[in-house]
Design a protein around this motif. Structure first.
Motif, PDB file in Angstrom:
ATOM      1  N   PHE A 118       0.835  -1.196   0.000  1.00 19.64           N
ATOM      2  CA  PHE A 118       0.000   0.000   0.000  1.00 19.64           C
ATOM      3  C   PHE A 118       0.875   1.253   0.000  1.00 19.64           C
ATOM      4  CE2 PHE A 118      -2.939  -3.084   1.930  1.00 19.64           C
ATOM      5  CZ  PHE A 118      -4.070  -2.855   1.147  1.00 19.64           C
ATOM      6  N   HIS A 156       0.446   2.487  -6.990  1.00 18.36           N
ATOM      7  CA  HIS A 156      -0.745   2.312  -6.143  1.00 18.36           C
ATOM      8  C   HIS A 156      -2.015   2.464  -6.965  1.00 18.36           C
ATOM      9  CE1 HIS A 156      -3.437   2.685  -2.685  1.00 18.36           C
ATOM     10  NE2 HIS A 156      -3.933   3.771  -3.252  1.00 18.36           N
ATOM     11  N   HIS A 162      -2.739  -4.064  -6.326  1.00 21.13           N
ATOM     12  CA  HIS A 162      -3.420  -3.129  -5.428  1.00 21.13           C
ATOM     13  C   HIS A 162      -4.936  -3.316  -5.525  1.00 21.13           C
ATOM     14  CE1 HIS A 162       0.016  -0.852  -3.966  1.00 21.13           C
ATOM     15  NE2 HIS A 162       0.539  -1.083  -5.150  1.00 21.13           N
ATOM     16  N   ALA A 164      -7.807  -1.559  -5.518  1.00 23.32           N
ATOM     17  CA  ALA A 164      -8.666  -0.833  -6.456  1.00 23.32           C
ATOM     18  C   ALA A 164      -8.386  -1.259  -7.891  1.00 23.32           C
ATOM     19  CB  ALA A 164      -8.464   0.668  -6.294  1.00 23.32           C
ATOM     20  N   ARG A 355     -12.702  11.454  -7.633  1.00 25.45           N
ATOM     21  CA  ARG A 355     -11.488  11.673  -6.828  1.00 25.45           C
ATOM     22  C   ARG A 355     -11.470  13.093  -6.254  1.00 25.45           C
ATOM     23  NH1 ARG A 355      -6.729  10.739  -3.928  1.00 25.45           N
ATOM     24  NH2 ARG A 355      -4.911  11.572  -4.981  1.00 25.45           N
ATOM     25  N   SER A 360     -10.765  10.187  -2.257  1.00 29.02           N
ATOM     26  CA  SER A 360     -10.237   8.825  -2.170  1.00 29.02           C
ATOM     27  C   SER A 360      -9.982   8.263  -3.559  1.00 29.02           C
ATOM     28  CB  SER A 360     -11.230   7.927  -1.418  1.00 29.02           C
ATOM     29  OG  SER A 360     -10.854   6.569  -1.542  1.00 29.02           O
ATOM     30  N   SER A 361      -8.747   7.877  -3.828  1.00 29.55           N
ATOM     31  CA  SER A 361      -8.435   7.262  -5.121  1.00 29.55           C
ATOM     32  C   SER A 361      -9.072   5.884  -5.225  1.00 29.55           C
ATOM     33  CB  SER A 361      -6.912   7.164  -5.307  1.00 29.55           C
ATOM     34  OG  SER A 361      -6.328   6.372  -4.297  1.00 29.55           O
ATOM     35  N   THR A 362      -9.154   5.174  -4.102  1.00 28.64           N
ATOM     36  CA  THR A 362      -9.769   3.840  -4.116  1.00 28.64           C
ATOM     37  C   THR A 362     -11.261   3.929  -4.420  1.00 28.64           C
ATOM     38  OG1 THR A 362      -8.148   3.056  -2.504  1.00 28.64           O
ATOM     39  CG2 THR A 362     -10.150   1.749  -2.771  1.00 28.64           C
ATOM     40  N   THR A 366     -12.874   2.421  -7.948  1.00 25.91           N
ATOM     41  CA  THR A 366     -13.878   1.359  -7.891  1.00 25.91           C
ATOM     42  C   THR A 366     -15.248   1.854  -8.375  1.00 25.91           C
ATOM     43  OG1 THR A 366     -14.210   1.887  -5.549  1.00 25.91           O
ATOM     44  CG2 THR A 366     -12.738   0.076  -6.050  1.00 25.91           C
TER      45      THR A 366
END
Length: 446
Positions: A118, A156, A162, A164, A355, A360-362, A366
């Motif tokens: 991570f 990441h 990773h 996502a 984003r 949150s990039s995750t 998603t």
């Protein structure tokens, strides 16, 4: 004004309010984040108690992982600093690459280390090297630190395993091997642009305070009896090795296998960092003859400067959760679906908007994959692997005050909010834009 437009306006005003409160009015970031988060939730129509609960949940979700990672990683970093291991690795890198190219070396190291771990884990593992190299070479912390975070951020966001990226691979029905291959082709030049090249230009324009409390704890001193380069490097790479083994077990072993279960346990980032820390007490403490009392003192001393960092990071996660639960992400999704852009551009735009709105990039990757996948699957000739990369690039763009990573970088580098916007935010935006550009170029060939 529609309800969705009103939500987006409130989100924009909340971000502006945060910047003004922190940068102009000098309010403590933690207080500003709590106040603006609750105000945003109530303004968006959430019941006041629900807004508080959303903020509380966001803080808990972020700190449940990051607090442990930062704590264990900082202790490991302190052991590296006090034993001379950080200095040993830093001097070896300087000797191999030369002082003028050491920021390139840090980017490559971050890119490799970041593939299986991570972002936060890679950051706390490698930040002691950045502090040590900066002190020994006299280079700006920005010139060495930005290549570190650029290398970690690219892998990441774009490369499996990773979470996502793996979710996007599944949503788009992409091939993992080809996604990794294309991700390397796109990611390396992207990290170079956002890392060493951008850092060389921006570093003379950013003047950091002479004193950095975290750097004081984690930068290595010259000591007479340092551990060897091999054992120093192995100690810091233990989490990487264990996490890689866990990922390999996922792909090769039967789900019911006890070996796979064991590797999954030791390969969890928290367990892997704990094992590396325990091993460091022997591998790095033994050559210096550290007593048990000295080791425990190091562990206690290094945690004090992280208290404020963790509070601010947690509050950033709380702000993020309020934005998500207030419906900002859904408003953006509806707006994006109405467009008729190509799937690659659409995936990037949707991920970038989510984003920017949620931080949150995750979540961005998603959510965007879920929105774009049905459109992409119905569009002939769409390359699924490149869709993963375009979504990942969009999910990294324009990190700002609603991103917990923004506060992690700000606090560790001891920067002001405007300085963090000029360095970290711009670097992330370069990654997002360059990542899309290189993905589009690659689409002409594949």
């Amino acid at each position: 004004m529609t309800a969705d437009a009103r939500l987006l306006l409130y989100a924009l005003l909340a971000v502006i309010a945060l910047v003004v409160l922190i940068a102009r009015l000098k309010l403590h970031p933690f207080i500003a984040l709590v106040s603006v988060s609750l105000a945003m939730g109530v303004a968006a129509g959430m019941p006041p108690v629900a807004a508080v609960k959303a903020f509380q949940d966001g803080v808990g979700n972020v700190l449940g992982f990051i607090a442990i990672v930062v704590g264990l990683g900082t202790m490991l970093g302190k052991m590296m600093a006090e034993s001379g291991a950080a200095t040993r690795i830093a001097t070896t890198l300087i000797d191999l690459f030369g002082e003028r190219r050491v920021h390139w070396a840090i980017m490559v190291v971050a890119f490799i280390v970041g593939i299986p771990v991570f972002f936060q884990v890679g950051f706390v593992l490698l930040i002691p090297l950045v502090f040590t190299i900066a002190r020994r070479t006299g280079m700006s912390l920005v010139k060495i630190g930005i290549p570190l975070v650029a290398g970690l951020s690219v892998v990441h966001g774009m490369l499996p395993p990773h979470p996502a990226a793996m979710l996007a691979v599944a949503a788009y029905k992409a091939d993992v091997g080809r996604t990794i291959l294309y991700g390397l082709l796109v990611g390396l030049p992207t990290a170079a642009l956002a890392g060493p090249i951008f850092a060389t230009w921006i570093s003379p324009r950013i003047v950091l305070p002479a004193e950095n409390p975290i750097a004081k704890q984690l930068e290595g001193e010259s000591v007479a009896r340092m551990p060897g380069f091999g054992i120093s490097l192995f100690t810091v790479l233990i989490p990487v090795i264990l996490i890689v083994l866990a990922s390999a077990a996922d792909m090769t072993l039967d789900p019911a296998s006890s070996v796979r279960a064991a590797l999954h346990f030791v390969g969890h980032p928290i367990v892997a960092l704990l094992l590396a820390l325990l091993f460091s007490f022997w591998s790095l403490g033994r050559p210096r003859h550290f007593t048990r009392e000295q080791v425990m003192k190091f562990c206690n001393d290094c945690l004090a400067p992280t208290a404020t960092i963790l509070l601010v990071i947690g509050a950033g996660g709380g702000f993020n959760q309020v934005l998500v639960q207030s419906g900002v992400g859904g408003a953006i999704a509806k707006m994006a679906i109405g467009s008729h852009a190509s799937p690659l551009i659409l995936a990037w735009v949707v991920a970038a908007l989510i984003r920017v709105a949620t931080g949150s990039s995750t979540v961005a990757m998603t959510a965007a994959a879920g929105i774009v996948a049905p459109i992409a699957l119905a569009t002939p000739g769409t390359n699924a692997e490149l869709l993963v990369l375009a979504t990942g690039a969009g999910a990294l763009v324009l990190s700002h005050v609603n991103d917990a990573g923004f506060w992690l970088i700000k606090e560790f580098f001891n920067m002001t909010v405007p300085q963090t916007l000029k360095t970290w935010t711009v670097a992330e935006t370069i990654i997002g834009v360059a990542g899309l550009g290189f993905t589009l170029l690659l689409s002409l060939a594949v």
